[in-house]
Design a protein around this motif. Structure first.
Motif, PDB file in Angstrom:
ATOM      1  N   THR A 149       9.940  29.955 -25.545  1.00  0.00           N
ATOM      2  CA  THR A 149      11.040  30.722 -24.951  1.00  0.00           C
ATOM      3  C   THR A 149      11.957  31.240 -26.050  1.00  0.00           C
ATOM      4  O   THR A 149      12.403  30.472 -26.916  1.00  0.00           O
ATOM      5  CB  THR A 149      11.839  29.850 -23.976  1.00  0.00           C
ATOM      6  N   SER A 199       9.863  34.566 -22.087  1.00  0.00           N
ATOM      7  CA  SER A 199       8.939  33.442 -22.296  1.00  0.00           C
ATOM      8  C   SER A 199       7.573  33.988 -22.709  1.00  0.00           C
ATOM      9  O   SER A 199       7.081  34.967 -22.136  1.00  0.00           O
ATOM     10  CB  SER A 199       8.795  32.609 -21.024  1.00  0.00           C
ATOM     11  N   ASP A 235      11.527  25.886 -27.567  1.00  0.00           N
ATOM     12  CA  ASP A 235      12.664  26.809 -27.413  1.00  0.00           C
ATOM     13  C   ASP A 235      13.081  27.312 -28.794  1.00  0.00           C
ATOM     14  O   ASP A 235      13.440  26.525 -29.674  1.00  0.00           O
ATOM     15  CB  ASP A 235      13.821  26.077 -26.736  1.00  0.00           C
TER      16      ASP A 235
END
Length: 640
Positions: free
Chosen positions: A33, A38, A71
């Protein structure tokens, strides 16, 4: 723009909303992400290229997490940079250009795509493209530097900003035909490095263009202020001419400060529109900060920055309410070269709510004080006087004389303002040294306009204002006008008449000397072959001498009449003074007497006793002085 094609596989990435999918047929086993987007990818291609992703995936596996989600919120360049990096990991075709190479280089450093992980990794690819291609081209260097704004800290850490600036600073003082074209082509056709116009890659044989030192101004004006400041500092370090740097600052300021373009010509409207379309107009706070930074970048040298630019910056600083130090610096810069300014430059509108005057007289006074202080520091002092009381020529006198003429014109321009106070007007007029005005006609004109616009002034205030003017420096035309000017105090009119008489006496003496020389020359006759004597052009010279003698006779008669009127006026004033028991009168007899009829008291060093034949004067009309004196005698009688 140069580009480098990487990868060999067809594009396997497909976007659906905010999600990216890899269409290789294998299910995704890792999700990355980046912000709101994403990427559903596979572990192996990423592990084989990125040290950061390899470490993150290993930690996820060791912790026993079923879902592998990584992330990357703070990756340089955001989702766009990661998309290109992911394509590089999969071997997908894409183009590396000057517009994306900086983001790719920073993203590769963030993802740790080094040679230790894989040979020919993304860091090496981006470094080679930067060094071998981008930094060798002017336009590519500009574009690469322009993309450093949003990742400035990391770009500076990786020396990308420094290398781009060094490349641009080196090329800015080099012929552009040696390394490519500027970024902006002003809507015209593209040209080859040799100057020929290109059509579909084929030279048309057109004339090569002529490059000037300012060819790069518009290209660098697209840079943000922090990057532009670094570029200007690098150029100064390399010794580029200060005039060229000031020109670039001028161009940069006009592009980002709309207030500087208010006095542009109609022919510049189209160029200003094109520049405004390329750059969004900044807010007032941003303009204020920009103006203060430009003030710091301008060289503090006389004559380097044009007065028009400095006055434009000062007006904009007043409107934007810049810092006092910024406005003081601009006023000091203007004061250093005030002799190069024009009257239009000095007409600075007053936008202060506390002052009602139309123009900012206080600002002009401060600028004048800076100039006078600079003139004294440079050795400008009161010049000597010759035997005939004429100012000796001096190179250092020229700037102060030009400034005096400029200030006199400014006083005449602001004099009609009914809100301009007498003290402020007189203070600005008196700030100019006496020696700076060879003639006071301009100052007299300004005073006359002020008196006409302010009829409510008392007699004492009028006399106070007229003291800044030297009646001896008025020309004959100005004296004639002043003698008939009812707005002037009577004391000033009497002084004007007295000094006018002295000027006319000097003029007549010079005419007599010329006449004597002509008569002496006419007696030198030339003998002819027949024994007679003649002088070529004798009839013409005789007529000229006769006309000159008649003119002298008329002058003598007019001077005699004027002296009689002067004597009568003096007796009348003395009689009125004796008749008034209070001892108060409009004029002091002790001051009037030496100013009117006693040339010995007025000028003890240059005036000697003269006979009545020598006391001659030239006036424009023999009735004007007498009518004026008669009018004042009548006025004095009424007051008595």
């Amino acid at each position: 723009m140069a580009c480098l094609k990487l990868g060999s596989r067809a594009d396997v990435f497909r976007k659906q909303g905010q999600d990216w999918y890899c269409t290789t047929g294998l299910p995704s086993d890792i999700t990355v992400t980046v912000g709101e987007q994403s990427f559903h990818l596979h572990k192996f291609p990423l592990l084989s290229k990125s040290g950061l992703l390899e470490r993150c995936i290993r930690e996820k596996i060791e912790n026993g997490e079923d879902s592998c989600v990584v992330d990357l919120l703070d990756i340089p360049g955001g989702a766009k940079a990661f998309e290109l990096a992911a394509k590089f990991c999969y071997g997908v075709k894409f183009e590396m250009t000057a517009s994306n190479v900086v983001h790719l280089r920073c993203a590769a450093d963030y993802l740790e795509m080094t040679e230790e992980i894989a040979e020919g990794n993304l860091i090496a690819q981006t470094e080679n493209f930067l060094t071998q291609t981008v930094l060798r081209s002017w336009k590519d260097s500009i574009k690469a530097l322009h993309t450093c704004d949003d990742i400035l800290d990391l770009a500076e850490k990786l020396q990308i900003v420094k290398r781009c600036i060094d490349s641009i600073a080196t090329k800015s003082c080099t012929d552009p035909d040696l390394f490519g074209w500027p970024v902006v082509q002003s809507g015209g056709p593209m040209q080859s490095p040799g100057g020929s116009v290109l059509w579909n890659g084929i030279s048309t044989g057109a004339r090569p263009r002529i490059s000037s030192p300012d060819w790069w101004y518009d290209d660098v004006s697209c840079l943000s202020l922090p990057l532009y400041k670094k570029l200007i500092s690098a150029m100064e370090y390399r010794g580029i001419n200060q005039d060229i740097i000031v020109g670039s600052l001028n161009h940069y300021a006009k592009r980002r400060l709309p207030g500087l373009n208010r006095r542009k010509s109609i022919s510049d409207v189209s160029s200003c529109l094109s520049m405004s379309s390329l750059t969004a107009i900044p807010s007032e706070e941003e303009q204020k900060y920009l103006l203060e930074e430009i003030d710091r970048l301008l060289p503090f040298q006389r004559g380097v920055t044009s007065c028009k630019l400095l006055f434009g910056l000062l007006r904009t600083a007043i409107i934007l309410k810049a810092s006092p130090s910024c406005m003081s610096n601009l006023e000091r810069r203007i004061g250093m070269q005030l002799d190069k300014a024009t009257l239009e430059d000095l007409l600075i509108p007053n936008i202060s709510e506390s002052v009602e005057t139309l123009y900012d007289v206080d600002c002009v006074h401060r600028i004048l004080d800076h100039f006078l202080a600079m003139d004294q520091e440079m050795g400008g002092a009161s010049p000597g006087l010759g035997e005939d009381a004429q100012i000796l020529a001096s190179p250092s006198l020229m700037p102060i004389t030009m400034v005096a003429k400029l200030i006199d014109g400014y006083l005449a321009e602001v004099a009609p303002d009914v809100n301009l106070k007498l003290a402020k007007f007189r203070s600005l007029a008196a700030a100019i040294p006496d020696y700076a005005r060879p003639i006071d006609d301009g100052l007299y004109r300004a005073i006359d306009i002020y008196l006409k616009a302010h009829p409510y002034l008392s007699e004492s205030e009028k006399e106070e204002l007229c003291r800044v003017m030297d009646c001896q420096k008025l020309s004959l035309e100005a004296c004639t006008h002043a003698a008939q000017n009812e707005r002037l105090p009577l004391r000033v009119i009497v002084q004007v008449l007295f000094f006018e008489q002295l000027q006319l006496r000097s003029s007549i003496a010079e005419c007599l000397m010329v006449s004597e020389n002509l008569e002496g020359g006419s007696r030198q006759l030339i003998p002819t072959t027949s024994g007679e004597q003649y002088r070529p052009g004798w009839p013409l010279a005789s007529r000229e001498n006769q006309a000159l003698r008649e003119g002298m006779d008329n002058m003598k008669q007019r001077v005699a009449d004027l002296e009689k009127e002067c004597s009568t006026m003096r007796d009348e004033i003395e009689r009125l003074g004796r008749s008034r028991s209070t001892g108060k009168s409009r004029f002091s007899l002790g001051s009037v007497k030496p100013q009117i009829c006693s040339t010995k008291e007025a000028i003890p060093t240059t005036t000697t006793t003269m006979t009545s034949d020598d006391k001659m004067d030239v006036v424009k009309g023999d009735t004007t002085p007498r009518l004026k004196l008669g009018r004042h005698k009548k006025k004095l009688s009424i007051e008595a």
